[in-house]
Design a protein around this motif. Structure first.
Motif, PDB file in Angstrom:
ATOM      1  N   PRO A   1    -121.085  45.422  50.014  1.00 12.79           N
ATOM      2  CA  PRO A   1    -120.954  45.981  51.371  1.00 12.79           C
ATOM      3  C   PRO A   1    -119.488  46.064  51.793  1.00 12.79           C
ATOM      4  N   GLY A   2    -119.106  47.233  52.304  1.00 16.49           N
ATOM      5  CA  GLY A   2    -117.729  47.455  52.710  1.00 16.49           C
ATOM      6  C   GLY A   2    -116.786  47.831  51.589  1.00 16.49           C
ATOM      7  N   SER A   3    -117.311  48.103  50.402  1.00 17.79           N
ATOM      8  CA  SER A   3    -116.444  48.447  49.269  1.00 17.79           C
ATOM      9  C   SER A   3    -116.035  49.916  49.253  1.00 17.79           C
ATOM     10  N   GLY A   4    -116.740  50.800  49.991  1.00 17.20           N
ATOM     11  CA  GLY A   4    -116.336  52.202  50.060  1.00 17.20           C
ATOM     12  C   GLY A   4    -117.294  53.172  49.410  1.00 17.20           C
TER      13      GLY A   4
ATOM     14  N   SER B   1    -119.949  54.577  50.853  1.00 14.35           N
ATOM     15  CA  SER B   1    -120.176  55.648  51.835  1.00 14.35           C
ATOM     16  C   SER B   1    -118.972  56.572  51.932  1.00 14.35           C
ATOM     17  N   THR B   2    -117.785  56.020  51.785  1.00 15.20           N
ATOM     18  CA  THR B   2    -116.582  56.862  51.769  1.00 15.20           C
ATOM     19  C   THR B   2    -116.598  57.813  50.582  1.00 15.20           C
ATOM     20  N   LEU B   3    -117.045  57.314  49.432  1.00 10.47           N
ATOM     21  CA  LEU B   3    -117.146  58.175  48.251  1.00 10.47           C
ATOM     22  C   LEU B   3    -118.162  59.294  48.473  1.00 10.47           C
ATOM     23  N   LEU B   4    -119.301  58.994  49.084  1.00 11.40           N
ATOM     24  CA  LEU B   4    -120.298  60.027  49.335  1.00 11.40           C
ATOM     25  C   LEU B   4    -119.795  61.067  50.336  1.00 11.40           C
TER      26      LEU B   4
ATOM     27  N   ARG C   1    -125.546  59.297  34.274  1.00 11.04           N
ATOM     28  CA  ARG C   1    -124.616  58.903  33.206  1.00 11.04           C
ATOM     29  C   ARG C   1    -123.195  58.727  33.722  1.00 11.04           C
ATOM     30  N   ALA C   2    -122.879  59.283  34.857  1.00  6.55           N
ATOM     31  CA  ALA C   2    -121.580  59.047  35.485  1.00  6.55           C
ATOM     32  C   ALA C   2    -121.714  57.836  36.399  1.00  6.55           C
ATOM     33  N   ARG C   3    -120.873  56.836  36.209  1.00  2.88           N
ATOM     34  CA  ARG C   3    -121.000  55.568  36.928  1.00  2.88           C
ATOM     35  C   ARG C   3    -119.688  55.228  37.628  1.00  2.88           C
ATOM     36  N   VAL C   4    -119.823  54.634  38.817  1.00  3.09           N
ATOM     37  CA  VAL C   4    -118.684  54.162  39.602  1.00  3.09           C
ATOM     38  C   VAL C   4    -119.049  52.801  40.161  1.00  3.09           C
ATOM     39  N   VAL C   5    -118.141  51.839  40.039  1.00  2.00           N
ATOM     40  CA  VAL C   5    -118.301  50.496  40.609  1.00  2.00           C
ATOM     41  C   VAL C   5    -117.105  50.255  41.517  1.00  2.00           C
ATOM     42  N   LEU C   6    -117.374  50.004  42.793  1.00  2.00           N
ATOM     43  CA  LEU C   6    -116.323  49.776  43.776  1.00  2.00           C
ATOM     44  C   LEU C   6    -116.390  48.351  44.287  1.00  2.00           C
ATOM     45  N   GLY C   7    -115.227  47.822  44.638  1.00  2.00           N
ATOM     46  CA  GLY C   7    -115.164  46.478  45.192  1.00  2.00           C
ATOM     47  C   GLY C   7    -115.089  45.407  44.129  1.00  2.00           C
TER      48      GLY C   7
END
Length: 598
Positions: A279-282, A284-287, A427-433
């Motif tokens: 939570p708060g990692s961004g 929603s900003t990415l979307l 298959r495209a993955r993103v990990v934030l925070g």
């Protein structure tokens, strides 16, 4: 036969050669002293030329014309000014002499005492991992020399290691990820925490290069990136493995930054994206960033599982088909998306069988953006309804030929609640925070080449497209413009990218406007007249009474019941007599006429 003596020049040749060498050295020193100013100016001109060439190379192509015009203007002004060429030559010689001077640099004899102690402790920590009892000449041993194991090293201003080359024995299992991870964690801990290190393994040369990565830029706001249709900028990364740069605007200046570009469409091997984070990692900003880029060439359906209004700025915009935050609306929207995917597939298949190009309505991209869809899974289970994630099976499996792209953002602690199609087809993955190395490897499928840290700015993480390398990622700042805590500059940047509002939001009404002068008022329709007939009759009578004129004969009041047909419908029995038709002469006998006396 008597031996003849050697020639005189050969007998004392060594003395003459030494004397000649001394004379040549003296002449060279004298020439150097005499020509020292010329040598200094020549060296300075060479350095100035190199600096000008480097400046020209670093200048963007779109600004080189303006730079040439500026240089030509300066040359013209100097040529036309009195004594201009002479003063320019003197200035150039002075600058060349200053640049060509000999700079005395203090040669360091080696690391100081604190640096030596740091390298020694790092060497002792690596001894248990790089030593073996069967090695006759161990490179790492207790009390051994660290200078053979670390041929290259560098320190920053704070005394911490900024670059290091580590030699290791050939029998070390550098091909195993577990063995590599142990060495990387040890080096990161001993070199200083709070920084990100990049590790480059040279298996052929048995060397490991450790470098400190600079922080990624966090001041890049949302803007129109220079991309082609089908390309989406997820964020920006390091120039280590990315051969492309994009011009971005940071405040009032422009610079080139290497991006992480995600390609979608018919030829994409990673048509769908999964973004995870705390939570708060961004996420929603990415979307929001993806939605603003997708609206340039396609349509968007947004599912807001958080229910905090993060996407309220997109409601009713051109290209935004729906922004749903309720279970019923989400189910209806995803059912429509599945039906639309099937329709596009059928239309494209028919066109291919007929040998025609696909229809235009199947070429426009359709984006389905879901933020925390697992929240509706619990609601659907409690209400006894179907899980909305099951409706994503058709868009996920058949979305690429239909130009349908699915982007799912979820929290790391809710990964298990995602359906199998979502985890298999993204298959495209993103990990934030912040995330552990085990979490990064389980989500991305491969460990990153850098060491994760605990404190990260919003929008900072890692990305991997398919089977490609793992990149560091910084999402462009795309906050909610309706949030009071958002800076004004970022709000304006997001609002400038929003499409125009083409439909009122739910619950809004469009106010009626008076007709312009010179044009008659619009005539009400039959339905509007049937709604309030009594009000219309009363308003007409009041207007006539105010004019002090005799009232006209009242017209029959229209009712909702239709008038009887003059010709009755035939039946099986004898035809009845036709009903009398009402005429104007019979109305006064039936309805009394109102006069002024009454």
């Amino acid at each position: 036969m008597a031996r003849r003596p050697l020639p005189r020049i050969l007998s004392n040749g060594s003395a003459q050669l030494a004397r000649s060498r001394e004379l040549a050295r003296t002449a060279a020193d004298s020439a150097t002293d005499v020509l020292h100013p010329l040598i200094t100016i020549t060296r300075g001109l060479r350095r100035l030329a190199a600096a000008g060439r480097r400046r020209w190379t670093e200048t963007p192509k779109e600004r080189r014309g303006a730079l040439l015009f500026l240089v030509a203007s300066v040359v013209l002004v100097v040529a036309l000014a009195p004594y201009g060429p002479l003063l320019a030559a003197i200035t150039l010689m002075a600058a060349a002499a200053w640049q060509g001077r000999e700079r005395s640099t203090a040669a360091s004899d080696g690391p100081d005492e604190s640096q030596t102690q740091r390298l020694k402790s790092l060497y002792d920590a690596l001894v248990p991992h790089f030593s073996a009892a069967e090695d006759p000449e161990p490179l790492y041993s207790h009390g051994g020399a660290w200078d053979k194991a670390f041929p290259t090293y560098a320190f920053d201003g704070g005394g911490r290691i900024s670059q290091l080359v580590v030699r290791y024995p050939a029998y070390f299992t550098d091909g195993e990820p577990e063995a590599r991870a142990r060495i990387e964690n040890l080096l990161a801990a001993k070199s200083g925490r709070g920084r990100e290190y990049h590790f480059t393994w040279d298996e052929e040369g048995n060397q490991l290069t450790v470098g400190v990565l600079l922080p990624l830029p966090v001041d890049i706001a949302a803007q129109r990136f220079v991309t082609t249709p089908g390309e989406t900028v997820l964020g920006f990364t390091d120039p280590t493995r990315v051969q492309r740069t994009l011009p971005v605007t940071c405040g009032e200046r422009q610079r080139d930054v290497p991006p992480v570009v995600w390609r979608t469409g018919l030829r994409s091997t990673e048509p769908h994206l999964l973004a995870l984070g705390q939570p708060g990692s961004g996420t929603s900003t990415l979307l929001r960033s993806i939605a603003l880029q997708a609206l340039r060439h396609g349509d968007v359906v947004i599912v807001d599982g958080g229910g905090t209004g993060e996407y309220a700025c997109l409601t009713g915009r051109d290209g935004v088909l729906a922004v749903e935050a309720g279970l019923a609306g989400v189910t209806a929207g995803l059912e429509w998306a599945a039906t639309e995917t099937e329709r596009r597939l059928i239309a494209a298949n028919r066109a291919h069988q007929a040998g025609d190009p696909p229809p235009d309505d199947t070429k426009r991209p359709l984006w389905i953006l879901l933020d925390r869809p697992t929240a509706f899974t619990h609601l659907a289970a409690a209400d006894g309804r179907k899980d909305p994630q099951s409706l994503l099976q058709v868009p996920l499996r058949h979305g690429r030929p239909a130009n349908v792209t699915v982007v799912v953002a979820e929290q790391l602690d809710s990964v298990d609640a995602l359906s199998d199609p979502v985890r298999q087809h993204t298959r495209a993955r993103v990990v934030l925070g912040p995330a552990t190395a085990a979490q990064l490897e389980s989500v991305l499928g491969a460990p990153p080449r850098t060491t994760p840290i605990d404190e990260l700015p919003p929008g900072r993480g890692y990305a991997r497209l398919g089977t490609g390398p793992v990149h560091r990622l910084q999402v462009p700042a795309t906050p909610n413009p309706y949030d009071d805590a958002t800076p004004d500059a970022l709000c304006e940047a997001v609002l400038d990218l929003l499409p125009p509002r083409t439909a009122p939001a739910d619950g809004e009404t469009i106010p009626e406007q008076d007709p312009p002068e010179g044009k008659p008022a619009p005539v009400p329709t039959d339905e509007e007249a049937e709604q309030d007939p009594a009000d219309d009759a009363q308003s007409q009578q009041a207007a006539q009474a105010m004019a002090n004129e005799p009232l006209p004969d009242p017209a029959p009041v229209p009712t909702k019941k239709p008038l009887p047909d003059p010709v009755p419908v035939p039946t099986k029995g004898p035809l009845p007599d036709p009903a009398p038709v009402l005429t104007k002469e019979t109305l006064p006998d039936q309805v009394p006429v109102l006069t002024k006396e009454t």
